[in-house]
Design an enzyme around this catalytic site. Sequence first.
Site, PDB file in Angstrom:
ATOM      1  N   CYS A 145      31.928 -18.438  -5.526  1.00  0.00           N
ATOM      2  CA  CYS A 145      32.588 -19.650  -5.063  1.00  0.00           C
ATOM      3  C   CYS A 145      32.084 -20.046  -3.679  1.00  0.00           C
ATOM      4  CB  CYS A 145      34.093 -19.437  -5.064  1.00  0.00           C
ATOM      5  SG  CYS A 145      34.637 -18.527  -6.508  1.00  0.00           S
ATOM      6  N   SER A 150      42.015 -14.681 -15.012  1.00  0.00           N
ATOM      7  CA  SER A 150      41.201 -15.868 -15.261  1.00  0.00           C
ATOM      8  C   SER A 150      40.430 -15.682 -16.562  1.00  0.00           C
ATOM      9  CB  SER A 150      40.230 -16.049 -14.097  1.00  0.00           C
ATOM     10  OG  SER A 150      39.307 -17.064 -14.394  1.00  0.00           O
TER      11      SER A 150
HETATM   12  N1  PLP Z   1      40.427 -14.272  -7.767  1.00  0.00           N
HETATM   13  C1  PLP Z   1      39.307 -13.557  -7.815  1.00  0.00           C
HETATM   14  C2  PLP Z   1      39.343 -12.127  -7.399  1.00  0.00           C
HETATM   15  C3  PLP Z   1      38.112 -14.137  -8.257  1.00  0.00           C
HETATM   16  O1  PLP Z   1      36.990 -13.403  -8.302  1.00  0.00           O
HETATM   17  C4  PLP Z   1      38.120 -15.503  -8.634  1.00  0.00           C
HETATM   18  C5  PLP Z   1      36.856 -16.178  -9.044  1.00  0.00           C
HETATM   19  O2  PLP Z   1      35.760 -15.803  -8.640  1.00  0.00           O
HETATM   20  C6  PLP Z   1      39.328 -16.206  -8.584  1.00  0.00           C
HETATM   21  C7  PLP Z   1      40.468 -15.570  -8.134  1.00  0.00           C
HETATM   22  C8  PLP Z   1      39.415 -17.653  -8.989  1.00  0.00           C
HETATM   23  O3  PLP Z   1      39.458 -17.743 -10.402  1.00  0.00           O
HETATM   24  P1  PLP Z   1      39.083 -19.114 -11.129  1.00  0.00           P
HETATM   25  O4  PLP Z   1      37.594 -19.257 -11.024  1.00  0.00           O
HETATM   26  O5  PLP Z   1      39.526 -18.926 -12.557  1.00  0.00           O
HETATM   27  O6  PLP Z   1      39.822 -20.206 -10.459  1.00  0.00           O
END
Ligand code: PLP
Length: 385
Positions: free
Chosen positions: A321, A195
């Site tokens: 999130c 990301s």
């Molecule tokens: N995977 C992990 C381990 C993450 O920490 C996150 C975001 O916190 C994501 C996926 C999702 O990424 P994005 O925010 O770019 O959608």
Amino acid sequence: MQRIYLDANATTPLVPEVLDAMRPWLLESFGNASSVHHYGQQARAAIEKARAQAAALLHCREAEIVFTSGGTESDNMALFGLLAPGDHLITSAIEHHAVLHAAERLRDRGVDVTFLTTPASGALDPAEVRAALRPNTKLISVMMANNETGIIQPVEEIGHIAHEADVWFHTDAVQAGGKLPLDVDAIGCDLMSLSGHKMHAPQGTGILYIRRNTRLEPLFFGGSHERQRRAGTENVAGIVGLGRAAELAAQALASGALNRVAALRDRFEQGILSQIPGTSVNGAGPRVPNTSSLYFSEVEGEALVIALDMKGVAVSGGSACQSGASEPSHVLAGMGYPDSRARSSVRFSLSKLTTEADIDTALALVPEAVERLRAISPVHAGTLG
Ligand code: PLP
């Protein structure tokens, strides 16, 4: 008020070098990379340069890089792209929701899913991954580093197991990007998610590495962008920024800049553990250099997050999130910790922009805030000093 940002696992600020690379693509250059004319060719060249920068970070071929809208899309593309009803997926209970919720949805559609838990260390046991293999196992998806604890998963061993069993291996490396060396062959993964906004590129940018000859059903249908793997006009400015950020990440790793971050994190953590009784680290073993997930007994984690925010210190009570939700962290639950511990835990995450002065201030403010919260806590019996 002086503000200190210790929530880099949630997102990182854009750095000036990245903005400088993006600026022309936000202002004077605006071509659609699919157009045949000069404007289109310029945009295409900029995207291909970014692809080379991204491939250099991952040690892969340029053709194996697909630009996406972020970690969530990359994770979804890997899982939905490979799995069909009747297939078996092995993943872990400590994955990010981008993998967990995608896996749950696939389970509803007839995919068998095994969610492995970890011991209290927070690292999966590769032997359990091997033991979970079935004749219909199609994919193993295990993250490289956990977003809450920073604990590094044994991805190379898992890659080996997947290879031996002739099963695809996806790793969500979103929290490893810019923090750990990434080498897709050394890891032995067929797919890797990254990301942009976790490594100083803009939000809404990401990468899915797809090893050559790995056939995925696309998530989106439309034009033939990204070698038919991801339809939609490319986000040229974002991709250019992500390419530059990948280059900077590789340079930071090579220059040892991450050692400075690790030293700051360690100084912070030691300072907190020695000053505040009833405090401990969640998880054990190798971690990314920037993350510290701490348990403060008899303190409501969310209350500490708010108390610190009022003092100008930004931290997180769990995965960003999920903030706002009162559910205890599924990561700490997946490591076997009780809800009470998960509710009393706070994540501090640093970046290469964190300074010594930031850590000094945090070391002054956190103990104060914990003491105040404990003083008003109905369960605090005063036994912790
Ligand atoms: N995977 C992990 C381990 C993450 O920490 C996150 C975001 O916190 C994501 C996926 C999702 O990424 P994005 O925010 O770019 O959608």
